[in-house]
Design a protein around this motif. Structure first.
Motif, PDB file in Angstrom:
ATOM      1  N   VAL A 293       0.878  -1.180   0.348  1.00  0.00           N
ATOM      2  CA  VAL A 293      -0.157  -0.005  -0.240  1.00  0.00           C
ATOM      3  C   VAL A 293       0.689   1.310  -0.031  1.00  0.00           C
ATOM      4  O   VAL A 293       1.772   0.931   0.729  1.00  0.00           O
ATOM      5  CB  VAL A 293      -1.054  -0.349   0.642  1.00  0.00           C
ATOM      6  N   ALA A 294       0.045   2.361  -0.553  1.00  0.00           N
ATOM      7  CA  ALA A 294       1.057   3.379  -0.921  1.00  0.00           C
ATOM      8  C   ALA A 294       0.920   4.329   0.434  1.00  0.00           C
ATOM      9  O   ALA A 294       0.116   4.135   1.413  1.00  0.00           O
ATOM     10  CB  ALA A 294       0.077   4.614  -1.453  1.00  0.00           C
ATOM     11  N   VAL A 295       1.949   4.631   1.219  1.00  0.00           N
ATOM     12  CA  VAL A 295       2.416   5.037   2.735  1.00  0.00           C
ATOM     13  C   VAL A 295       2.961   6.716   2.064  1.00  0.00           C
ATOM     14  O   VAL A 295       4.075   6.567   2.051  1.00  0.00           O
ATOM     15  CB  VAL A 295       3.507   4.024   3.209  1.00  0.00           C
ATOM     16  N   SER A 296       2.329   7.447   2.863  1.00  0.00           N
ATOM     17  CA  SER A 296       2.341   8.451   2.722  1.00  0.00           C
ATOM     18  C   SER A 296       2.611   9.643   3.927  1.00  0.00           C
ATOM     19  O   SER A 296       1.912   8.662   4.701  1.00  0.00           O
ATOM     20  CB  SER A 296       2.078   9.742   1.132  1.00  0.00           C
ATOM     21  N   GLY A 297       2.817  10.411   4.357  1.00  0.00           N
ATOM     22  CA  GLY A 297       2.138  11.443   5.446  1.00  0.00           C
ATOM     23  C   GLY A 297       1.284  11.493   5.438  1.00  0.00           C
ATOM     24  O   GLY A 297       0.113  11.441   6.750  1.00  0.00           O
ATOM     25  N   GLY A 298       0.306  11.515   4.579  1.00  0.00           N
ATOM     26  CA  GLY A 298      -0.990  11.944   4.514  1.00  0.00           C
ATOM     27  C   GLY A 298      -2.079  10.814   4.100  1.00  0.00           C
ATOM     28  O   GLY A 298      -2.726  10.675   5.212  1.00  0.00           O
ATOM     29  N   ALA A 299      -1.549   9.433   4.130  1.00  0.00           N
ATOM     30  CA  ALA A 299      -2.183   8.083   4.650  1.00  0.00           C
ATOM     31  C   ALA A 299      -1.913   8.019   5.270  1.00  0.00           C
ATOM     32  O   ALA A 299      -2.997   7.071   6.685  1.00  0.00           O
ATOM     33  CB  ALA A 299      -1.259   7.511   3.788  1.00  0.00           C
ATOM     34  N   LEU A 300      -0.551   7.905   6.725  1.00  0.00           N
ATOM     35  CA  LEU A 300      -1.144   8.062   8.072  1.00  0.00           C
ATOM     36  C   LEU A 300      -2.011   8.577   8.634  1.00  0.00           C
ATOM     37  O   LEU A 300      -2.066   8.145   9.828  1.00  0.00           O
ATOM     38  CB  LEU A 300       1.057   8.063   8.313  1.00  0.00           C
ATOM     39  N   THR A 301      -1.390   9.780   8.331  1.00  0.00           N
ATOM     40  CA  THR A 301      -2.580  10.662   9.175  1.00  0.00           C
ATOM     41  C   THR A 301      -3.509   9.887   8.882  1.00  0.00           C
ATOM     42  O   THR A 301      -4.918  10.067  10.307  1.00  0.00           O
ATOM     43  CB  THR A 301      -2.903  12.398   8.142  1.00  0.00           C
ATOM     44  N   ASP A 302      -4.204   9.887   7.978  1.00  0.00           N
ATOM     45  CA  ASP A 302      -6.056   9.012   7.466  1.00  0.00           C
ATOM     46  C   ASP A 302      -6.370   8.167   8.173  1.00  0.00           C
ATOM     47  O   ASP A 302      -7.530   7.941   9.096  1.00  0.00           O
ATOM     48  CB  ASP A 302      -5.805   8.869   6.273  1.00  0.00           C
ATOM     49  N   VAL A 303      -4.881   7.149   8.631  1.00  0.00           N
ATOM     50  CA  VAL A 303      -5.038   5.712   9.665  1.00  0.00           C
ATOM     51  C   VAL A 303      -6.164   6.806  11.171  1.00  0.00           C
ATOM     52  O   VAL A 303      -6.275   5.374  11.578  1.00  0.00           O
ATOM     53  CB  VAL A 303      -4.087   5.253   9.480  1.00  0.00           C
ATOM     54  N   PHE A 304      -5.053   7.391  11.156  1.00  0.00           N
ATOM     55  CA  PHE A 304      -5.710   8.278  12.517  1.00  0.00           C
ATOM     56  C   PHE A 304      -7.033   8.717  12.812  1.00  0.00           C
ATOM     57  O   PHE A 304      -7.267   9.379  14.035  1.00  0.00           O
ATOM     58  CB  PHE A 304      -4.157   8.477  13.397  1.00  0.00           C
ATOM     59  N   THR A 305      -7.185   9.116  12.031  1.00  0.00           N
ATOM     60  CA  THR A 305      -8.498  10.235  11.452  1.00  0.00           C
ATOM     61  C   THR A 305      -9.787   9.469  11.385  1.00  0.00           C
ATOM     62  O   THR A 305     -10.943   9.720  11.597  1.00  0.00           O
ATOM     63  CB  THR A 305      -8.134  11.575  11.142  1.00  0.00           C
ATOM     64  N   LYS A 306     -10.036   9.160  10.298  1.00  0.00           N
ATOM     65  CA  LYS A 306     -10.969   8.255  10.222  1.00  0.00           C
ATOM     66  C   LYS A 306     -11.594   6.894  10.648  1.00  0.00           C
ATOM     67  O   LYS A 306     -10.526   6.225  11.255  1.00  0.00           O
ATOM     68  CB  LYS A 306     -10.127   7.069   8.301  1.00  0.00           C
ATOM     69  N   PRO A 307     -13.219   6.923  10.947  1.00  0.00           N
ATOM     70  CA  PRO A 307     -13.212   5.355  12.276  1.00  0.00           C
ATOM     71  C   PRO A 307     -13.086   4.268  11.453  1.00  0.00           C
ATOM     72  O   PRO A 307     -12.790   3.809  12.222  1.00  0.00           O
ATOM     73  CB  PRO A 307     -14.557   6.117  12.477  1.00  0.00           C
ATOM     74  N   GLU A 308     -12.800   3.797  10.112  1.00  0.00           N
ATOM     75  CA  GLU A 308     -12.561   2.522  10.167  1.00  0.00           C
ATOM     76  C   GLU A 308     -11.420   2.319   9.996  1.00  0.00           C
ATOM     77  O   GLU A 308     -10.894   1.048  10.549  1.00  0.00           O
ATOM     78  CB  GLU A 308     -12.741   2.463   8.659  1.00  0.00           C
ATOM     79  N   THR A 309     -10.507   3.590   9.847  1.00  0.00           N
ATOM     80  CA  THR A 309      -8.857   2.899  10.175  1.00  0.00           C
ATOM     81  C   THR A 309      -8.694   2.570  11.742  1.00  0.00           C
ATOM     82  O   THR A 309      -7.900   1.938  12.181  1.00  0.00           O
ATOM     83  CB  THR A 309      -8.000   3.424   8.660  1.00  0.00           C
ATOM     84  N   LEU A 310      -8.549   3.965  11.999  1.00  0.00           N
ATOM     85  CA  LEU A 310      -8.571   4.194  13.251  1.00  0.00           C
ATOM     86  C   LEU A 310      -9.682   2.419  14.361  1.00  0.00           C
ATOM     87  O   LEU A 310      -8.976   2.828  15.537  1.00  0.00           O
ATOM     88  CB  LEU A 310      -9.567   5.271  13.986  1.00  0.00           C
ATOM     89  N   GLY A 311     -10.093   2.390  13.750  1.00  0.00           N
ATOM     90  CA  GLY A 311     -10.909   1.558  14.712  1.00  0.00           C
ATOM     91  C   GLY A 311     -10.355   0.126  14.052  1.00  0.00           C
ATOM     92  O   GLY A 311      -9.592  -1.037  15.700  1.00  0.00           O
ATOM     93  N   VAL A 312      -9.540  -0.035  13.952  1.00  0.00           N
ATOM     94  CA  VAL A 312      -9.028  -1.009  13.122  1.00  0.00           C
ATOM     95  C   VAL A 312      -7.365  -0.988  14.214  1.00  0.00           C
ATOM     96  O   VAL A 312      -7.196  -2.066  14.555  1.00  0.00           O
ATOM     97  CB  VAL A 312      -8.442  -1.614  12.003  1.00  0.00           C
ATOM     98  N   VAL A 313      -7.149  -0.464  14.085  1.00  0.00           N
ATOM     99  CA  VAL A 313      -5.727  -0.087  14.900  1.00  0.00           C
ATOM    100  C   VAL A 313      -6.021  -0.034  16.332  1.00  0.00           C
ATOM    101  O   VAL A 313      -4.735  -0.506  17.025  1.00  0.00           O
ATOM    102  CB  VAL A 313      -4.665   1.192  14.642  1.00  0.00           C
TER     103      VAL A 313
END
Length: 466
Positions: A293-313
């Motif tokens: 998967v493409a990893v960038s500063g924006g993508a990493l920020t999205d991981v902790f801001t979107k409910p779906e990805t934050l729920g997984v983490v």
């Protein structure tokens, strides 16, 4: 006078393994560790490939191959997820069968602890995901993503950090993963099954019946079973039920108990043959075409801001640790079992944190949960990678804090002072062991007396006047 019977309170949770079980666990984990290191390398390679040559990565992953007339014109990525992972689940099925008939799960009293811990370790992450997405307005489709544990990746982390984990904790982790795999399989079969093609499903069931009958009749020969397994897999794929279920079903059919004159059961023998292919090729290739998967500063920020990805983490990092630790503590509490003398509750929490490494099955469930949204699928994959990484770092720190204690426990488990090939800890209740040790000590004492006499004589001679 007869010794008093042990009380219910004397039962130990996560106690010492029997010698045969300890040997089996050591062999199984050694193979899993090698596979885990290859899995780790494949995941890193996928990330590097996808972030440096993304065009070629996408081209290869989405390249279609296979007979379309049989409904098997699949992309390389799907061949890895549906085909190669069937081998992984075949091995998981054999492991589960062995645990049920010859391992810890055969005894209901011993099985309660890992089963309850695994169930809580799946329920709590799903609950965490659910709560995060209910409050954040996200999709509930990914509730199952953080429920899985990747035993190979977890053991690779142990190999990299170099910690000496006692055999009881390693066995607990392995049994947890086996039970976890069972329920992950059920989740995939029940919740991620598309429209069912009953004709193909009936063909797969008939094929499984033939597979079982050949096993019962003692028929041997890979040239019979491999083509039959491929037919069963193809029919299961076309039925709409995830094709990995075929692998599990065939693994569960193998006999895993030994008969007179057998050094290994058929299940153990086949697992020994197939596991290198599964751990060394099938799972790493799946990681190579799923973890990119493409990893960038924006993508990493999205991981902790979107409910779906934050729920997984949060499900992987918090839910797994709290669920497994809580399930273990409650089981010990209500079954009146005390923790083994060599361990403390922080050790259980560290292993529970290590189980937060989801990776393989979490990536698979993530793909199944969001097939209609490729962008969200990639974001979920990034969340799985991030959650697994955080869980790995957290558990590594916790395990390193106790590593001196673990080394001492492992040294006690390995000590063999009488040199008979069996660790002394398993012979301390045998009179023959103590007689051998007494003979060894007597020889050592005699040698010390002789040296004392020689040294004393030399001292007397050197003190005489010239």
């Amino acid at each position: 006078m007869a010794a008093p019977a042990p009380s219910k309170n004397s039962r130990k949770a996560l106690g010492r393994l029997s010698l045969p079980e300890r040997t089996f666990v050591a062999d199984a984990l050694r193979a899993e560790t090698v596979g885990g290191v290859l899995l780790l390398v494949a995941a890193i390679a996928a990330l590097v490939w996808a972030n440096t040559l993304s065009g070629s990565y996408e081209s290869v992953s989405h390249f279609h191959i296979g007979p379309s007339a049989l409904g098997l014109d699949l992309s390389i990525e799907h061949w890895a997820a549906d085909g190669l992972l069937a081998v992984f689940f075949f091995v998981a099925g054999i492991e589960l069968k062995r645990e049920l008939v010859a391992g810890d799960l055969r005894d209901p009293k011993a099985a309660v602890l890992p089963v309850v811990a695994a169930l809580c370790g799946m329920a709590v992450p799903a609950l965490v995901y659910f709560l995060v997405n209910i409050t954040g307005g996200g999709s509930l489709d990914g509730w199952a993503v953080p429920t899985a544990t990747d035993i190979a990746f977890a053991l690779a982390v142990l190999a990299v950090i170099g910690t000496s984990l006692p055999s009881s904790l390693r066995a607990f982790l392995l049994t947890l993963a086996v039970v976890d795999d069972l329920f992950a399989i059920l989740i995939i079969a029940i919740f991620f099954t598309s429209d069912i093609n009953f004709a193909a499903l009936a063909g797969a069931v008939v094929g499984l019946g033939v597979f079982w009958l050949l096993l019962r009749k003692g028929v041997r020969g890979w040239y019979i079973y491999v083509p039959l397994a491929l037919v069963i897999w193809g029919l299961m794929y076309n039925s709409g039920i995830h094709a990995t279920i075929a692998g599990v079903a065939m693994g569960l059919m193998l006999r895993c108990t030994r008969r007179d004159g057998e050094e290994h059961s058929p299940g153990e023998h086949i697992e020994h043959l197939v596991r290198p292919f599964s751990a060394g090729l099938a799972v790493p290739l799946f990681a190579l075409f799923s973890a990119g998967v493409a990893v960038s500063g924006g993508a990493l920020t999205d991981v902790f801001t979107k409910p779906e990805t934050l729920g997984v983490v949060l499900g992987l990092v918090v839910g797994k640790a709290v669920g497994i630790f809580g399930g273990t503590w409650l089981t010990a509490r209500f079954t009146r079992a005390s923790l083994s003398d060599e361990l403390a509750w922080p050790d259980v929490f560290a292993v529970a944190s290590l189980a937060g490494i989801g990776f393989t099955v979490s990536l698979l469930i993530g793909e199944l949960a969001f097939t209609e949204d490729p962008l969200l699928t990639d974001e979920i994959k990034a969340a799985v990678l991030m959650g697994s990484l955080i869980a790995a770092v957290l558990s590594s720190v916790l395990l390193k804090l106790r590593n001196a204690k673990y080394r001492a426990v492992c040294a006690d488990e390995e000590r063999d002072d009488d040199l008979d090939g069996i660790p002394d800890i398993y012979e301390e209740d045998k009179p023959e062991y103590h007689l051998r040790m007494a003979e060894i000590y007597e020889k050592k004492a005699a040698e010390h007396r002789r040296l004392a006499e020689v040294t004393g004589g030399a001292s007397d001679g050197s003190s005489r006047p010239a």
